[in-house]
Design an enzyme around this catalytic site. Structure first.
Site, PDB file in Angstrom:
ATOM      1  N   LYS A  66     -16.760  12.432  12.966  1.00 57.29           N
ATOM      2  CA  LYS A  66     -16.291  13.601  13.698  1.00 57.29           C
ATOM      3  C   LYS A  66     -15.326  13.143  14.786  1.00 57.29           C
ATOM      4  CE  LYS A  66     -17.162  17.434  14.316  1.00 57.29           C
ATOM      5  NZ  LYS A  66     -18.368  18.089  14.832  1.00 57.29           N
ATOM      6  N   HIS A  67     -14.124  13.690  14.775  1.00 60.43           N
ATOM      7  CA  HIS A  67     -13.123  13.394  15.801  1.00 60.43           C
ATOM      8  C   HIS A  67     -12.897  11.891  15.970  1.00 60.43           C
ATOM      9  CE1 HIS A  67     -12.526  17.555  16.805  1.00 60.43           C
ATOM     10  NE2 HIS A  67     -13.824  17.725  16.926  1.00 60.43           N
ATOM     11  N   ASN A 230     -14.926   2.987  25.080  1.00 64.40           N
ATOM     12  CA  ASN A 230     -16.058   2.076  25.024  1.00 64.40           C
ATOM     13  C   ASN A 230     -17.141   2.642  24.115  1.00 64.40           C
ATOM     14  OD1 ASN A 230     -15.188   0.035  26.880  1.00 64.40           O
ATOM     15  ND2 ASN A 230     -15.775   1.353  28.586  1.00 64.40           N
ATOM     16  N   HIS A 391      -9.029   1.889  19.262  1.00 57.93           N
ATOM     17  CA  HIS A 391      -8.351   3.040  19.845  1.00 57.93           C
ATOM     18  C   HIS A 391      -7.285   3.552  18.877  1.00 57.93           C
ATOM     19  CE1 HIS A 391     -10.123   2.760  23.858  1.00 57.93           C
ATOM     20  NE2 HIS A 391      -9.948   1.466  23.779  1.00 57.93           N
TER      21      HIS A 391
END
Length: 391
Positions: A66-67, A230, A391
């Site tokens: 999710k996301h 993180n 990221h």
């Protein structure tokens, strides 16, 4: 096919949108639906995760994304009767190893998995498709689909369910690029394999660790490799049970993931298992009611005028004392962190959720204090020497 046009980007106003490769062909085939930008972000990250999990453990693997972060990840170990109940799996259903992996991945944090994108390491079989069918989900990616399984999946979302087939032999280029604010970033892919070599440096006095705990540490670390940093991951029994993603503070990651791990265990508490739900209350509403019932806001679902919406009779509250007593049984949990622990408060919080085994890169100026805290609790801790930011 070198490119695929998408409906839009992250948001409807971000047009035009597409995925493409500069060299060769796209390694995917859309078998049903019309996946979007975020769908593909979840699909490609999830596929890498399950592929690595299978390579590391030899077991079929699944993840629920999710996301652009996993809500759950797991390998295909058999389910206990209790696990079948908390994951909404019919006790009479015959489950394949892949279906068990998906049930675990979806069941770890069902609230976060609502509307997920699924990744499967193996060809999707009928048993797995039948588990996916009743869940609210945006799509699935796998290296293939059994014909009957594909037909089952095509019935979801009024025929618009996204089904993607990926070439399992596809290997991306060594260099990866992305743009931010019109500026192109380039770096080498993080293709270092995570295996038992990551677990070679035990820095605590206690150095005894069973094989299943090693497996759970690998699951936690591989999951973190594809989780927005993180991040911290708790794992037990062949699955992630709590993932804290995208937090600016390490302790907030540890607390968030620990609370999710606690909820996973509390769902197995008899008072929760025996909640008298009305037959007309669907899975998403049951999940939400359970989540609220286990929280300090339990009155929102069991107070007069509220409980009638969910239950056939008014449940008794699950008190703080009862929760504390139930959670005190938790032990043998594995924990991975994508970067070093700067303070020993992370260890204190992890202990409350039954953590016994830890893997982290090390490298903090306070490593000695973190190790000392682990020694006080009799924990085993590994320093991998490798950060896993994503990221």
């Amino acid at each position: 096919m070198k490119e695929l046009e998408l409906k839009y980007g992250c948001n409807p106003n971000q047009k035009p949108s597409r995925i493409f490769v500069e060299n060769g062909e796209l390694p995917i085939e859309v078998l049903n639906g019309r996946p979007g930008y975020i769908n593909f972000m979840d699909a490609f990250n999830g596929w890498q995760l399950v592929k690595e999990l299978k390579e590391a453990t030899g077991l079929p693997a699944a993840t629920s994304f999710k996301h652009v972060s996993p809500a759950g990840a797991a390998v295909g170990l058999p389910l206990t009767e209790i696990e079948k109940k908390i994951y909404w799996v019919d006790e009479e259903v015959e489950l394949s190893p892949l279906a068990c992996a998906y049930a675990r991945a979806r069941g770890a944090d069902r609230m976060s998995s609502f509307g997920d994108f699924i990744s499967l390491s193996d060809v999707c079989d009928v048993a797995t498709a039948l588990l996916i069918k009743p869940e609210v989900s945006d799509g699935v990616i796998a290296p293939g689909y059994e014909p009957e399984a594909l037909e089952i999946l095509k019935t979801k979302k009024k025929g618009n369910y996204n089904v993607i087939k990926i070439d399992p032999d596809y290997v991306p280029e060594k260099q990866e690029r992305k743009q931010v604010f019109g500026i192109t970033f380039e770096q080498g892919r993080n293709d270092m394999p995570i295996d038992e070599a990551f677990l070679g440096n035990i820095v605590t006095e206690n150095k005894e660790i069973p094989e299943d705990a090693k497996r759970d540490l690998l699951i936690a670390l591989i999951t973190l490799k594809y989780t927005q940093s993180n991040s911290v991951c708790y794992a037990k029994g062949g699955q992630a049970i709590g993932i804290g993603a995208g937090q600016q503070s390490r302790i907030h990651c540890t607390r968030l993931a620990g609370q999710k791990a606690d909820n996973w265990l509390l769902r197995q508490c008899p008072k929760v298992l025996e909640l008298p739900f009305r037959e007309d209350v669907g899975r998403p509403n049951r999940d939400n009611a359970i989540d609220v019932y286990m929280s300090d806001d339990y009155e929102d679902v069991i107070a007069d005028g509220q409980w009638q919406k969910f239950f056939t009779e008014q449940p008794e509250p699950l008190t703080r004392e009862e929760k504390k007593a139930w959670l005190s049984q938790m032990d043998g949990v594995a924990l991975g962190s994508d970067a070093f622990f700067p303070f020993s408060d992370n260890i204190d919080r992890a202990k409350r959720s039954g953590v016994k085994y830890i893997a982290q890169p090390g490298g903090s100026v306070r490593d000695d204090l973190v190790i000392e805290s682990c020694n006080d609790y009799g924990m085993v801790m590994f320093f991998s020497g490798m950060r896993l930011f994503h990221h």
